[in-house]
Write a protein that holds these residues in place. Structure first.
Motif, short mmCIF file in Angstrom:
data_model
loop_
_atom_site.label_atom_id
_atom_site.label_comp_id
_atom_site.label_asym_id
_atom_site.label_seq_id
_atom_site.Cartn_x
_atom_site.Cartn_y
_atom_site.Cartn_z
N LYS A 117 27.72 -12.82 25.08
CA LYS A 117 27.94 -11.92 24.42
C LYS A 117 27.23 -10.19 25.17
O LYS A 117 28.36 -9.54 25.00
CB LYS A 117 26.28 -11.93 23.37
CG LYS A 117 26.13 -10.69 22.79
CD LYS A 117 24.86 -10.49 21.94
CE LYS A 117 24.14 -9.97 21.64
NZ LYS A 117 23.02 -10.11 20.71
N ILE B 188 29.17 -7.42 15.64
CA ILE B 188 28.13 -6.93 14.33
C ILE B 188 27.15 -5.76 15.95
O ILE B 188 26.69 -5.38 14.82
CB ILE B 188 26.99 -8.31 14.28
CG1 ILE B 188 27.97 -9.21 13.41
CG2 ILE B 188 26.05 -7.50 13.94
CD1 ILE B 188 27.50 -10.00 12.81
N GLU B 189 26.26 -6.19 16.63
CA GLU B 189 25.75 -5.24 17.89
C GLU B 189 26.47 -4.39 18.05
O GLU B 189 25.92 -3.27 17.82
CB GLU B 189 25.22 -5.55 19.06
CG GLU B 189 24.57 -5.19 19.84
CD GLU B 189 23.66 -5.81 21.18
OE1 GLU B 189 23.39 -5.84 21.52
OE2 GLU B 189 23.38 -7.49 20.42
N LEU C 258 31.19 -13.22 17.63
CA LEU C 258 30.58 -12.26 16.50
C LEU C 258 28.98 -11.85 16.54
O LEU C 258 28.81 -10.36 15.75
CB LEU C 258 30.52 -13.48 14.95
CG LEU C 258 29.99 -13.05 13.84
CD1 LEU C 258 30.35 -12.04 13.55
CD2 LEU C 258 29.32 -14.39 13.23
N ASP C 259 28.39 -11.90 17.26
CA ASP C 259 27.58 -11.59 17.79
C ASP C 259 27.52 -10.34 18.20
O ASP C 259 27.36 -9.26 18.39
CB ASP C 259 26.27 -12.24 18.26
CG ASP C 259 25.59 -12.65 17.49
OD1 ASP C 259 25.89 -13.39 16.34
OD2 ASP C 259 24.64 -14.10 18.65
N PRO D 174 29.66 -17.79 18.34
CA PRO D 174 29.06 -16.82 17.87
C PRO D 174 28.31 -16.07 18.83
O PRO D 174 28.00 -14.89 18.41
CB PRO D 174 27.48 -18.45 18.23
CG PRO D 174 28.61 -19.21 17.60
CD PRO D 174 29.86 -19.22 18.15
N SER D 175 29.06 -16.02 19.99
CA SER D 175 28.97 -14.79 21.54
C SER D 175 29.54 -13.66 20.60
O SER D 175 29.17 -12.06 20.53
CB SER D 175 28.94 -15.38 22.37
OG SER D 175 30.28 -15.56 22.49
#
Length: 68
Positions: free
Chosen positions: A55, A22-23, A18-19, A15-16
């Motif tokens: 992230k 995206i950011e 991918l986040d 998740p970190s």
């Protein structure tokens, strides 16, 4: 979303990671599926594999590399 190492950053990624991907894409107007997105995926994947797993840490790395 792919990288040259055939390790995509997608819904199965950490998740970190991918986040962060995206950011950074959104902040800098990078197309996730374009050449710049592929380059970004490569940088983030390598950093993640080498221990930058938060992230914020991944985003900070990219911000230090980006020159505008």
């Amino acid at each position: 979303m792919t990288s040259i190492y055939d390790t995509p950053i997608d819904a199965t990624s950490a998740p970190s990671l991918l986040d962060a991907f995206i950011e950074v894409c959104a902040q800098h107007g990078i197309s996730p599926d374009g050449d710049d997105g592929s380059d970004l995926a490569t940088v983030l994947s390598h950093a993640f594999d080498r221990g930058i797993t938060s992230k914020d840490g991944l985003i900070a790395l990219v911000l230090n590399l980006v020159t505008e």
